[in-house]
Design an enzyme around this catalytic site. Structure first.
Site, PDB file in Angstrom:
ATOM      1  N   TYR A 154       0.819  -1.215   0.000  1.00 52.77           N
ATOM      2  CA  TYR A 154       0.000   0.000   0.000  1.00 52.77           C
ATOM      3  C   TYR A 154       0.855   1.270   0.000  1.00 52.77           C
ATOM      4  CZ  TYR A 154      -4.142  -2.850   1.072  1.00 52.77           C
ATOM      5  OH  TYR A 154      -5.164  -3.765   1.035  1.00 52.77           O
ATOM      6  N   LYS A 209       2.830 -15.373   2.373  1.00 57.09           N
ATOM      7  CA  LYS A 209       2.732 -16.118   1.105  1.00 57.09           C
ATOM      8  C   LYS A 209       4.165 -16.460   0.700  1.00 57.09           C
ATOM      9  CE  LYS A 209       0.217 -17.633  -2.356  1.00 57.09           C
ATOM     10  NZ  LYS A 209      -0.649 -18.830  -2.229  1.00 57.09           N
ATOM     11  N   ASP A 241      -3.718 -18.006   1.775  1.00 58.51           N
ATOM     12  CA  ASP A 241      -4.901 -18.671   1.197  1.00 58.51           C
ATOM     13  C   ASP A 241      -5.439 -19.719   2.165  1.00 58.51           C
ATOM     14  OD1 ASP A 241      -2.408 -19.754   0.664  1.00 58.51           O
ATOM     15  OD2 ASP A 241      -3.012 -20.738  -1.185  1.00 58.51           O
ATOM     16  N   ASP A 265      -5.497  -6.603   5.804  1.00 58.38           N
ATOM     17  CA  ASP A 265      -6.679  -5.839   5.394  1.00 58.38           C
ATOM     18  C   ASP A 265      -7.815  -6.805   5.049  1.00 58.38           C
ATOM     19  OD1 ASP A 265      -8.290  -3.786   4.579  1.00 58.38           O
ATOM     20  OD2 ASP A 265      -7.163  -3.286   2.768  1.00 58.38           O
ATOM     21  N   ASP A 269     -11.302  -8.236   7.584  1.00 56.91           N
ATOM     22  CA  ASP A 269     -12.707  -8.098   7.168  1.00 56.91           C
ATOM     23  C   ASP A 269     -13.401  -9.461   7.159  1.00 56.91           C
ATOM     24  OD1 ASP A 269     -12.613  -5.411   6.975  1.00 56.91           O
ATOM     25  OD2 ASP A 269     -13.017  -5.280   4.830  1.00 56.91           O
TER      26      ASP A 269
END
Ligand code: NAD
Length: 377
Positions: A154, A209, A241, A265, A269
């Protein structure tokens, strides 16, 4: 005349004379409604608080042409903690990126060096039927996601658009971002997460990852090194994942999760949905001095703004986190949390968590009920 024993002299705690400074930045959409309720609850606690309000996001852009005016930033800098509502509205989507309301939150995180985002996902027993998962999978859920907040893709440079000169489509327009993490950035978030795990269930899951991304392998190697200082905490590693799957398969297996900005992020959620409503979830963003910005996980919900239907509990619970992490008032924090439990147990619900057999109330009535429950303790 006999002198009183020193232990009988009750000097007030000198620190109680220094007010705790809270900057309230309501923002856009439902932001003003929900922060009003949280401030109402804070004021009912009878603490020495100094509350000052300033515009941020779209509201600040309308007033000053800047989503994060210098005066708002200065107020935030000189406060012990910031209570933030939410920013954003579709009507600002056409503005240049630098002027969009969301820049305010990114700017505050950067300017105050708020590198650690703490997002508890707790399933209140009364709301277990509101979860998208079966009640037995979420009942008693209490996990904490520690997300790195100021680095990663980001914020990574270079980024932009250009004409590709190599790769699979030379000559085509392309866009690119950069994911990068420096070792000290990973070390400090890992330390924060290990310390949090130590105070809770003693288990930390590192999510990355590493099978694909160089940044992730470096992240994992660093977390393993930091672990040497926390041998009492159990450390496991999970690819993102798989973590996304395990969060819906067996969420209670997690205690604390540490992860980078992008994965955090998304996972936070996802965890939010396990708890029944995004309207229930608080968050804290802290810097090394424990100065913090406290905000609900949800956004500004322009679709329901101004209708007195938004759930203020995530913001009220964010105020509780603020008392615990930045203002050293753990008892006051616990009082708010049990008041919220009491209100839920009494059957009051805003529209987002309403179910048959409960009583629907609006934003203000929910805030009033929490204040009343504080008084009943
Ligand atoms: P959102 O979280 O605002 O809303 C998603 C859905 O959840 C909506 O249906 C909304 O009505 C509902 N909802 C959210 N909070 C609620 C509450 N307290 N009570 C009851 N229902 C609630 O996400 P979105 O719709 O994707 O985004 C709306 C705006 O918010 C956008 O401009 C976005 O950029 C912004 N946003 C801001 C922040 C922030 O300020 N930190 C975070 C996320 C999104």
């Amino acid at each position: 005349m006999a002198h009183p024993h020193p232990a009988d002299l009750h000097f007030p705690n000198p620190l109680s004379y220094i007010p705790m400074k809270i900057a309230v930045l309501p923002g856009d959409g439902i932001g003003p409604e929900i922060t009003t309720e949280a401030v109402k609850v804070l004021k009912a606690l009878d603490l020495n608080l100094q509350v000052e309000q300033a515009p941020v996001g779209g509201a600040a852009y309308q007033e000053t042409g800047d989503p994060l005016p210098e005066s708002t930033l200065n107020l935030a800098r000189r406060s012990d903690a910031i209570l933030f509502g939410a920013v954003g509205d579709w009507k600002y989507d056409q503005l240049d990126r630098a002027l969009r309301p969301e820049q305010a939150i990114l700017g505050l995180r950067r300017q105050l060096r708020l590198f650690a985002n703490l997002r508890p996902a707790i399933c209140h027993d009364e709301l277990k039927n509101a979860s998208s998962l079966r009640p037995e999978l979420v009942s008693g859920l209490d996990l904490l996601i520690v997300r790195e907040l100021t680095g990663g893709i980001y914020f990574g440079e270079p980024r932009g658009r250009r004409t590709a000169t190599d790769g699979r489509f030379p000559g085509a327009p392309e866009a690119f971002d950069t994911m990068r993490y420096a070792r000290p950035e990973i070390e400090r978030i890992a330390r924060m997460a290990f310390e949090a795990a130590r105070l809770r269930g003693g288990k930390l899951t590192n999510v990355d990852k590493a099978n694909v991304l160089e940044t992730s392998q470096f992240w994992r190697d660093t977390v393993i090194d930091v672990h040497k200082s926390y041998p009492d905490v159990e450390l496991e590693h999970m690819y993102v994942d798989n973590a996304a799957m395990q969060l819906v398969r067996k969420p209670k297996a997690f205690d604390v999760i540490v992860t980078g900005n992008l994965f955090g992020d998304i996972l936070s959620d996802e965890a939010a949905m396990l708890t029944g409503s995004i309207g229930m979830l608080p968050s804290a963003s802290l810097n090394e001095k424990k100065q913090g910005l406290y905000e609900p996980v949800h956004g500004s919900a322009p679709d329901i703004a101004g209708q007195d239907v938004a759930n203020p509990l995530a913001t009220i619970l964010s105020a509780a986190l603020m008392l615990r992490h930045s203002l050293q008032q753990p008892e006051a924090a616990a009082r708010i949390e049990s008041a919220v439990d009491l209100v839920l147990a009494s059957g009051l619900r805003t529209a987002d968590i309403f179910s048959e057999g409960t009583t629907r109330v609006g934003t203000q009535a929910m805030g009033d009920a929490v204040v009343a429950a504080l008084g009943a303790q």
